[in-house]
Structure formats: C-alpha cells, structure tokens
Design an enzyme around this catalytic site. Sequence first.
Site, PDB file in Angstrom:
ATOM      1  N   HIS A  18       0.846  -1.280  -0.024  1.00  0.00           N
ATOM      2  CA  HIS A  18       0.084   0.228  -0.164  1.00  0.00           C
ATOM      3  C   HIS A  18       0.796   1.205   0.022  1.00  0.00           C
ATOM      4  CE1 HIS A  18      -2.903  -2.902   2.202  1.00  0.00           C
ATOM      5  NE2 HIS A  18      -3.506  -2.689   0.893  1.00  0.00           N
ATOM      6  N   LYS A  42     -15.835  -7.510   6.642  1.00  0.00           N
ATOM      7  CA  LYS A  42     -14.605  -8.453   6.522  1.00  0.00           C
ATOM      8  C   LYS A  42     -13.920  -8.864   7.788  1.00  0.00           C
ATOM      9  CE  LYS A  42     -12.535  -6.918   2.260  1.00  0.00           C
ATOM     10  NZ  LYS A  42     -11.430  -6.486   1.284  1.00  0.00           N
ATOM     11  N   ARG A  91      -1.947  -5.735  -8.616  1.00  0.00           N
ATOM     12  CA  ARG A  91      -0.948  -6.482  -8.392  1.00  0.00           C
ATOM     13  C   ARG A  91      -1.063  -7.685  -9.620  1.00  0.00           C
ATOM     14  NH1 ARG A  91      -2.733  -8.208  -2.734  1.00  0.00           N
ATOM     15  NH2 ARG A  91      -4.591  -8.066  -3.775  1.00  0.00           N
ATOM     16  N   SER A 129      -2.688  -8.235   2.685  1.00  0.00           N
ATOM     17  CA  SER A 129      -2.651  -8.054   4.326  1.00  0.00           C
ATOM     18  C   SER A 129      -3.228  -9.465   5.094  1.00  0.00           C
ATOM     19  CB  SER A 129      -3.834  -7.032   4.461  1.00  0.00           C
ATOM     20  OG  SER A 129      -3.758  -5.755   3.697  1.00  0.00           O
TER      21      SER A 129
HETATM   22  N1  COA Z   1      -0.354  -3.813  -2.008  1.00  0.00           N
HETATM   23  C1  COA Z   1      -0.394  -4.735  -1.394  1.00  0.00           C
HETATM   24  N2  COA Z   1      -1.351  -5.421  -1.158  1.00  0.00           N
HETATM   25  C2  COA Z   1      -2.773  -4.775  -1.678  1.00  0.00           C
HETATM   26  C3  COA Z   1      -2.592  -3.849  -2.550  1.00  0.00           C
HETATM   27  C4  COA Z   1      -1.245  -3.114  -2.764  1.00  0.00           C
HETATM   28  N3  COA Z   1      -1.124  -2.433  -3.747  1.00  0.00           N
HETATM   29  N4  COA Z   1      -3.792  -3.600  -3.004  1.00  0.00           N
HETATM   30  C5  COA Z   1      -4.627  -4.277  -2.560  1.00  0.00           C
HETATM   31  N5  COA Z   1      -3.887  -5.168  -1.493  1.00  0.00           N
HETATM   32  C6  COA Z   1      -4.652  -6.119  -0.653  1.00  0.00           C
HETATM   33  C7  COA Z   1      -5.185  -5.569   0.436  1.00  0.00           C
HETATM   34  O1  COA Z   1      -4.598  -5.669   1.495  1.00  0.00           O
HETATM   35  C8  COA Z   1      -6.328  -6.923   0.680  1.00  0.00           C
HETATM   36  O2  COA Z   1      -5.637  -7.947   1.390  1.00  0.00           O
HETATM   37  P1  COA Z   1      -6.579  -9.031   1.862  1.00  0.00           P
HETATM   38  O3  COA Z   1      -7.577  -9.644   1.092  1.00  0.00           O
HETATM   39  O4  COA Z   1      -5.511 -10.304   1.873  1.00  0.00           O
HETATM   40  O5  COA Z   1      -6.790  -8.607   3.348  1.00  0.00           O
HETATM   41  C9  COA Z   1      -6.589  -7.176  -0.704  1.00  0.00           C
HETATM   42  O6  COA Z   1      -5.624  -6.829  -1.498  1.00  0.00           O
HETATM   43  C10 COA Z   1      -7.878  -6.609  -1.240  1.00  0.00           C
HETATM   44  O7  COA Z   1      -7.804  -5.474  -1.091  1.00  0.00           O
HETATM   45  P2  COA Z   1      -8.941  -4.532  -1.658  1.00  0.00           P
HETATM   46  O8  COA Z   1      -9.452  -4.932  -2.981  1.00  0.00           O
HETATM   47  O9  COA Z   1      -8.235  -2.936  -1.853  1.00  0.00           O
HETATM   48  O10 COA Z   1     -10.066  -4.584  -0.532  1.00  0.00           O
HETATM   49  P3  COA Z   1     -10.137  -3.653   0.334  1.00  0.00           P
HETATM   50  O11 COA Z   1     -10.915  -4.085   1.364  1.00  0.00           O
HETATM   51  O12 COA Z   1      -9.000  -2.945   1.125  1.00  0.00           O
HETATM   52  O13 COA Z   1     -10.724  -2.103  -0.187  1.00  0.00           O
HETATM   53  C11 COA Z   1     -12.921  -1.106  -0.548  1.00  0.00           C
HETATM   54  C12 COA Z   1     -11.844  -2.254  -1.018  1.00  0.00           C
HETATM   55  C13 COA Z   1     -12.928  -0.854   0.985  1.00  0.00           C
HETATM   56  C14 COA Z   1     -12.131   0.121  -1.458  1.00  0.00           C
HETATM   57  C15 COA Z   1     -14.285  -1.302  -1.171  1.00  0.00           C
HETATM   58  O14 COA Z   1     -14.776  -2.420  -0.793  1.00  0.00           O
HETATM   59  C16 COA Z   1     -15.114   0.111  -0.728  1.00  0.00           C
HETATM   60  O15 COA Z   1     -15.217   0.912  -1.593  1.00  0.00           O
HETATM   61  N6  COA Z   1     -16.144  -0.250   0.276  1.00  0.00           N
HETATM   62  C17 COA Z   1     -17.141   0.499   0.473  1.00  0.00           C
HETATM   63  C18 COA Z   1     -18.648  -0.104   0.164  1.00  0.00           C
HETATM   64  C19 COA Z   1     -18.849   0.511  -1.175  1.00  0.00           C
HETATM   65  O16 COA Z   1     -18.558   1.553  -1.685  1.00  0.00           O
HETATM   66  N7  COA Z   1     -19.024  -0.707  -1.936  1.00  0.00           N
HETATM   67  C20 COA Z   1     -19.156  -0.489  -3.476  1.00  0.00           C
HETATM   68  C21 COA Z   1     -17.925  -0.699  -4.102  1.00  0.00           C
HETATM   69  S1  COA Z   1     -17.999  -1.225  -5.919  1.00  0.00           S
END
Ligand code: COA
Length: 167
Positions: A18, A42, A91, A129
């Site tokens: 991140h 989550k 990624r 994560s």
């Molecule tokens: N480097 C390392 N890890 C990364 C990364 C990076 N550049 N980008 C993403 N990841 C990892 C995250 O740590 C996470 O790991 P895990 O699943 O092993 O815990 C995984 O990839 C998924 O991350 P991500 O897709 O970013 O999920 P998130 O929960 O962090 O973010 C939100 C998603 C919160 C942005 C999205 O669900 C959201 O907007 N939620 C609000 C509700 C909403 O509006 N919903 C409609 C969305 S369409």
Amino acid sequence: MKKIVAYPGTFDPITNGHLDIIKRGANLFDELVIFVAESNEKNPLFTFKERIEMAQCLAKEFNNVSVVSFKGLLTTCLKESNIKVVLRGLRTMSDFEYEFQMALINKKLYPDLETVLLMSSSEFVFLSSSLVREIALLGGDISKFVPPYVEKMLKRRTVNDGRGLCI
Ligand code: COA
C-alpha cells in the site's frame, strides 16, 4: 485547481505494498487522501480506530497525504468530499477483474468519478494484508512487509514465540 486523489481500502493492516502506491500516488497528484473503510463485513483483525491510526502514522511521512475514515458507500463519501479521482493498486491479472468491476460500478454511482490504476512495483506483487496477518499470527518475520509502526502493532496483537510445531 488542486488535483486530489482518494486511495481507499480496509488496510487490515496497511502494508509496504500500500505504501508503494501511496508514495507514487502522492508524486502524481497534489494531494492524496487515504480513505480507511470500516469494512465490518470483513471481520478485520484491527479495529477501525487502529487501522485509522496506522494510516495516520504513515501519512505523517508526507506533506501531501492525509487520512479520512468512512462507513457505507465510498462514492457517497467521495461526493461529500468533492473528490473525483480514485487510486487503486493492481498486482495481478486477477486484481484486474475485480478493479474493473468496482471502477464501473462506482462510475455508475458517481458519473464524475475516474479510477486510476497503478501497477504495483514488482517486489510487492505477492503481498496481501491477509498473508501478512497469517505470517504474524504464526510467529514469522514480517519486518520486510510492513512499516515499523505496523510491525509493532501486529506483534502486540499476535503473541507467538515464532517456533513452528512439527507433529
Ligand atoms: N499492495 C499490497 N496489498 C494490496 C494492494 C497493494 N497495492 N492492493 C490491495 N492489496 C490487498 C489488500 O491488503 C487486501 O488484502 P487481503 O484481502 O489479503 O486482506 C486485498 O488486496 C484486497 O484489497 P482491496 O481490494 O483493496 O479490498 P479492500 O477491502 O482493502 O478495499 C474497498 C475495498 C474498501 C475500497 C471497497 O470494498 C469499498 O469501496 N467499500 C465501501 C463500500 C462500497 O462502496 N462498496 C461498493 C464498491 S463497488
């Protein structure tokens, strides 16, 4: 007019992957705002407050990075903040499908919104994560994967002597 970008995620916890996206995003835009999602569904290891604190600790290293927390729809909060660009890291190809879908849905909800995808630096492509949490819970060395403050928080949360158990 200032170019402001939002970088949303659950950040449970925030990792060097991140941080890579934050650093590069902060170079591309005038201001980067880390949007920490509550993401109760989550069932995060760290509380909302802890995840916000970890992001705030990282943000201090930059003069154009700040932190906002949100519950509910990301697009609602972006509209309220008048932010029209979202930054996400990519990624692998499997990330692409999910990101593409999310970008299109967010665009339907907020037509002025654009999503910018930055390819992860190669050294972070494998990082997530949940893997970091698992390594920490099993007593492994996570110092290469997370910033020092996050490492301290993870160690405090996951007391383990680091020895494997062969049975
Ligand atoms: N480097 C390392 N890890 C990364 C990364 C990076 N550049 N980008 C993403 N990841 C990892 C995250 O740590 C996470 O790991 P895990 O699943 O092993 O815990 C995984 O990839 C998924 O991350 P991500 O897709 O970013 O999920 P998130 O929960 O962090 O973010 C939100 C998603 C919160 C942005 C999205 O669900 C959201 O907007 N939620 C609000 C509700 C909403 O509006 N919903 C409609 C969305 S369409």
